[in-house]
Design a protein around this motif. Structure first.
Motif, PDB file in Angstrom:
ATOM      1  N   MET A 139       0.878  -1.086  -0.008  1.00 32.73           N
ATOM      2  CA  MET A 139       0.001   0.054   0.084  1.00 32.73           C
ATOM      3  C   MET A 139       0.849   1.237  -0.168  1.00 32.73           C
ATOM      4  O   MET A 139       1.934   1.322   0.401  1.00 32.73           O
ATOM      5  N   PRO A 140       0.608   2.286  -0.548  1.00 35.82           N
ATOM      6  CA  PRO A 140       1.199   3.547  -0.704  1.00 35.82           C
ATOM      7  C   PRO A 140       1.639   4.258   0.868  1.00 35.82           C
ATOM      8  O   PRO A 140       0.728   3.836   1.799  1.00 35.82           O
ATOM      9  N   GLU A 141       2.560   4.800   1.206  1.00 34.82           N
ATOM     10  CA  GLU A 141       3.221   5.417   2.124  1.00 34.82           C
ATOM     11  C   GLU A 141       2.172   6.455   2.857  1.00 34.82           C
ATOM     12  O   GLU A 141       1.219   7.012   2.030  1.00 34.82           O
ATOM     13  N   GLN A 142       1.951   6.345   4.155  1.00 27.60           N
ATOM     14  CA  GLN A 142       1.070   7.273   4.746  1.00 27.60           C
ATOM     15  C   GLN A 142       1.783   8.574   5.187  1.00 27.60           C
ATOM     16  O   GLN A 142       2.968   8.416   5.779  1.00 27.60           O
ATOM     17  N   THR A 143       1.377   9.580   5.110  1.00 27.84           N
ATOM     18  CA  THR A 143       1.982  10.729   5.686  1.00 27.84           C
ATOM     19  C   THR A 143       1.065  11.607   6.748  1.00 27.84           C
ATOM     20  O   THR A 143      -0.323  11.472   6.623  1.00 27.84           O
ATOM     21  N   GLU A 144       1.832  12.423   7.643  1.00 30.89           N
ATOM     22  CA  GLU A 144       0.959  12.950   8.470  1.00 30.89           C
ATOM     23  C   GLU A 144       0.311  14.151   7.977  1.00 30.89           C
ATOM     24  O   GLU A 144       0.933  14.633   7.012  1.00 30.89           O
ATOM     25  N   THR A 145      -0.813  14.588   8.431  1.00 32.35           N
ATOM     26  CA  THR A 145      -1.507  15.711   7.675  1.00 32.35           C
ATOM     27  C   THR A 145      -1.563  16.828   8.661  1.00 32.35           C
ATOM     28  O   THR A 145      -1.845  18.077   8.421  1.00 32.35           O
ATOM     29  N   ARG A 146      -1.199  16.648  10.000  1.00 32.63           N
ATOM     30  CA  ARG A 146      -1.278  17.845  11.142  1.00 32.63           C
ATOM     31  C   ARG A 146       0.212  17.620  11.757  1.00 32.63           C
ATOM     32  O   ARG A 146       1.059  16.756  11.609  1.00 32.63           O
ATOM     33  N   PRO A 147       0.246  18.897  12.345  1.00 39.24           N
ATOM     34  CA  PRO A 147       1.476  19.063  12.980  1.00 39.24           C
ATOM     35  C   PRO A 147       1.817  18.181  14.058  1.00 39.24           C
ATOM     36  O   PRO A 147       0.721  17.909  14.747  1.00 39.24           O
ATOM     37  N   ILE A 148       2.964  17.827  14.502  1.00 38.27           N
ATOM     38  CA  ILE A 148       3.154  16.797  15.653  1.00 38.27           C
ATOM     39  C   ILE A 148       3.267  17.620  16.808  1.00 38.27           C
ATOM     40  O   ILE A 148       4.272  18.590  16.723  1.00 38.27           O
ATOM     41  N   ALA A 149       2.819  17.495  17.942  1.00 39.94           N
ATOM     42  CA  ALA A 149       2.678  18.283  19.103  1.00 39.94           C
ATOM     43  C   ALA A 149       4.081  18.051  19.866  1.00 39.94           C
ATOM     44  O   ALA A 149       4.615  16.945  19.595  1.00 39.94           O
ATOM     45  N   ILE A 150       4.706  18.886  20.341  1.00 37.97           N
ATOM     46  CA  ILE A 150       6.282  19.064  20.740  1.00 37.97           C
ATOM     47  C   ILE A 150       6.338  17.774  21.758  1.00 37.97           C
ATOM     48  O   ILE A 150       7.277  17.122  21.662  1.00 37.97           O
ATOM     49  N   GLU A 151       5.460  17.648  22.631  1.00 38.41           N
ATOM     50  CA  GLU A 151       5.750  16.450  23.708  1.00 38.41           C
ATOM     51  C   GLU A 151       5.473  15.168  22.971  1.00 38.41           C
ATOM     52  O   GLU A 151       5.995  14.157  23.789  1.00 38.41           O
ATOM     53  N   LEU A 152       5.079  15.081  21.821  1.00 33.68           N
ATOM     54  CA  LEU A 152       4.941  13.785  21.109  1.00 33.68           C
ATOM     55  C   LEU A 152       6.000  13.563  19.970  1.00 33.68           C
ATOM     56  O   LEU A 152       6.194  12.251  19.478  1.00 33.68           O
ATOM     57  N   ILE A 153       7.115  14.343  19.894  1.00 34.56           N
ATOM     58  CA  ILE A 153       8.090  13.834  18.631  1.00 34.56           C
ATOM     59  C   ILE A 153       8.797  13.121  19.185  1.00 34.56           C
ATOM     60  O   ILE A 153       9.228  12.178  18.300  1.00 34.56           O
ATOM     61  N   ALA A 154       9.343  12.733  20.484  1.00 30.21           N
ATOM     62  CA  ALA A 154      10.411  11.748  20.781  1.00 30.21           C
ATOM     63  C   ALA A 154       9.547  10.367  20.567  1.00 30.21           C
ATOM     64  O   ALA A 154      10.104   9.408  20.069  1.00 30.21           O
ATOM     65  N   ILE A 155       8.495  10.496  21.212  1.00 25.42           N
ATOM     66  CA  ILE A 155       7.441   9.101  20.977  1.00 25.42           C
ATOM     67  C   ILE A 155       7.318   8.738  19.626  1.00 25.42           C
ATOM     68  O   ILE A 155       7.391   7.409  19.339  1.00 25.42           O
ATOM     69  N   LYS A 156       6.954   9.559  18.845  1.00 22.19           N
ATOM     70  CA  LYS A 156       6.833   9.456  17.485  1.00 22.19           C
ATOM     71  C   LYS A 156       8.091   8.986  16.583  1.00 22.19           C
ATOM     72  O   LYS A 156       8.018   7.936  15.908  1.00 22.19           O
ATOM     73  N   GLY A 157       9.099   9.578  17.017  1.00 26.14           N
ATOM     74  CA  GLY A 157      10.410   9.059  16.452  1.00 26.14           C
ATOM     75  C   GLY A 157      10.940   7.876  16.672  1.00 26.14           C
ATOM     76  O   GLY A 157      11.074   6.855  16.032  1.00 26.14           O
ATOM     77  N   ALA A 158      10.681   7.602  18.261  1.00 25.86           N
ATOM     78  CA  ALA A 158      11.143   6.340  18.682  1.00 25.86           C
ATOM     79  C   ALA A 158      10.161   5.044  17.902  1.00 25.86           C
ATOM     80  O   ALA A 158      10.790   4.015  17.529  1.00 25.86           O
ATOM     81  N   SER A 159       8.956   5.424  18.157  1.00 30.56           N
ATOM     82  CA  SER A 159       7.947   4.411  17.279  1.00 30.56           C
ATOM     83  C   SER A 159       8.090   4.318  15.956  1.00 30.56           C
ATOM     84  O   SER A 159       8.213   3.089  15.479  1.00 30.56           O
ATOM     85  N   ARG A 160       8.473   5.191  14.999  1.00 27.83           N
ATOM     86  CA  ARG A 160       8.955   4.769  13.696  1.00 27.83           C
ATOM     87  C   ARG A 160      10.132   4.261  13.651  1.00 27.83           C
ATOM     88  O   ARG A 160      10.118   3.633  12.689  1.00 27.83           O
ATOM     89  N   SER A 161      11.109   4.664  14.379  1.00 27.56           N
ATOM     90  CA  SER A 161      12.364   3.953  14.383  1.00 27.56           C
ATOM     91  C   SER A 161      12.337   2.442  14.593  1.00 27.56           C
ATOM     92  O   SER A 161      12.767   1.478  14.045  1.00 27.56           O
ATOM     93  N   PHE A 162      11.464   1.924  15.615  1.00 23.08           N
ATOM     94  CA  PHE A 162      11.299   0.549  16.027  1.00 23.08           C
ATOM     95  C   PHE A 162      10.529  -0.139  14.855  1.00 23.08           C
ATOM     96  O   PHE A 162      10.842  -1.259  14.376  1.00 23.08           O
ATOM     97  N   ALA A 163       9.605   0.540  14.266  1.00 20.45           N
ATOM     98  CA  ALA A 163       8.747  -0.120  13.112  1.00 20.45           C
ATOM     99  C   ALA A 163       9.799  -0.319  11.839  1.00 20.45           C
ATOM    100  O   ALA A 163       9.757  -1.270  11.254  1.00 20.45           O
ATOM    101  N   ASN A 164      10.378   0.921  11.654  1.00 23.59           N
ATOM    102  CA  ASN A 164      11.191   0.693  10.196  1.00 23.59           C
ATOM    103  C   ASN A 164      12.405  -0.229  10.549  1.00 23.59           C
ATOM    104  O   ASN A 164      12.546  -0.949   9.577  1.00 23.59           O
ATOM    105  N   LYS A 165      12.757  -0.500  11.887  1.00 25.43           N
ATOM    106  CA  LYS A 165      13.900  -1.511  12.155  1.00 25.43           C
ATOM    107  C   LYS A 165      12.960  -2.844  11.982  1.00 25.43           C
ATOM    108  O   LYS A 165      13.788  -3.785  11.539  1.00 25.43           O
ATOM    109  N   LEU A 166      12.016  -3.037  12.488  1.00 28.15           N
ATOM    110  CA  LEU A 166      11.275  -4.253  12.463  1.00 28.15           C
ATOM    111  C   LEU A 166      11.202  -4.481  10.653  1.00 28.15           C
ATOM    112  O   LEU A 166      11.175  -5.905  10.391  1.00 28.15           O
ATOM    113  N   LEU A 167      10.791  -3.722  10.071  1.00 29.14           N
ATOM    114  CA  LEU A 167      10.390  -3.902   8.543  1.00 29.14           C
ATOM    115  C   LEU A 167      11.704  -4.124   7.731  1.00 29.14           C
ATOM    116  O   LEU A 167      11.910  -5.335   7.253  1.00 29.14           O
TER     117      LEU A 167
END
Length: 188
Positions: A139-167
């Motif tokens: 399926m095509p890549e998904q992109t964010e449509t809203r800005p990321i809240a500052i307190e979520l940047i680290a969580i999102k980054g770590a979550s994406r890193s984990f998922a990308n490593k998994l893939l």
């Protein structure tokens, strides 16, 4: 190559439904160490290759207590709070250092509270895994449509890193199988 495509697609479809238990889904009974380790293994074995990365051992748990990352057990029993911390730590240590994880946990706990921080971590991790699962399934890549809240940047980054490593690990494992079954086949 068709086999790789079929296998990664099948894996992507399966992984896209991965679920982490939310705070209220964690057992309310207090558990002993061996029960905690078994439970964490059940929750996380679909996304962490135990052959490559040990999920959780009693030594690890004891070290997390010593480092102040999780509270000490009461009468050798662990509760929901312990389980939530251990799930997050076990996943995050795949992509972050222990001091980074400790800082992130302390920050999130202070900003939104432990329960909310844990549930937010689960949501972000599932979303990241679902996205790579969809990508693996073609399926095509998904992109964010809203800005990321500052307190979520680290969580999102770590979550994406984990998922990308998994893939990446899954794809490399399939590539290894391909190379082993096609020894001597030259492509010029």
């Amino acid at each position: 190559m068709e086999n790789i495509e079929l296998e990664i697609k099948k894996w992507g479809e399966a992984i896209a439904t991965f679920h982490l238990p939310r705070w209220d889904e964690l057992p309310t009974l207090e558990l002993y160490m061996d029960q905690v380790i078994t439970l964490i293994d059940q929750y996380l074995s679909p996304v962490i290759q135990v052959e490559k990365h040990p999920l959780l051992t009693s030594s690890m748990v004891n070290n997390y207590v010593k480092k102040g990352m999780i509270p000490a057990p009461e009468k050798k029993r662990y509760n929901q709070k312990h389980l939530a911390f251990l799930i997050a730590i076990t996943m995050l240590k795949q992509v972050l250092t222990i001091p980074e994880i400790k800082t992130g946990i302390l920050f999130q706990g202070k900003v939104v509270g432990i329960r909310n921080a844990y549930n937010l971590f689960c949501e972000e991790q599932e979303k990241a895994i679902r996205i790579v699962g969809q990508e693996a399934a073609g399926m095509p890549e998904q992109t964010e449509t809203r800005p990321i809240a500052i307190e979520l940047i680290a969580i999102k980054g770590a979550s994406r890193s984990f998922a990308n490593k998994l893939l990446a690990e899954k794809m490399i494992a399939l590539e290894q199988i391909y190379l082993e079954t096609h020894k001597g086949d030259a492509h010029e």
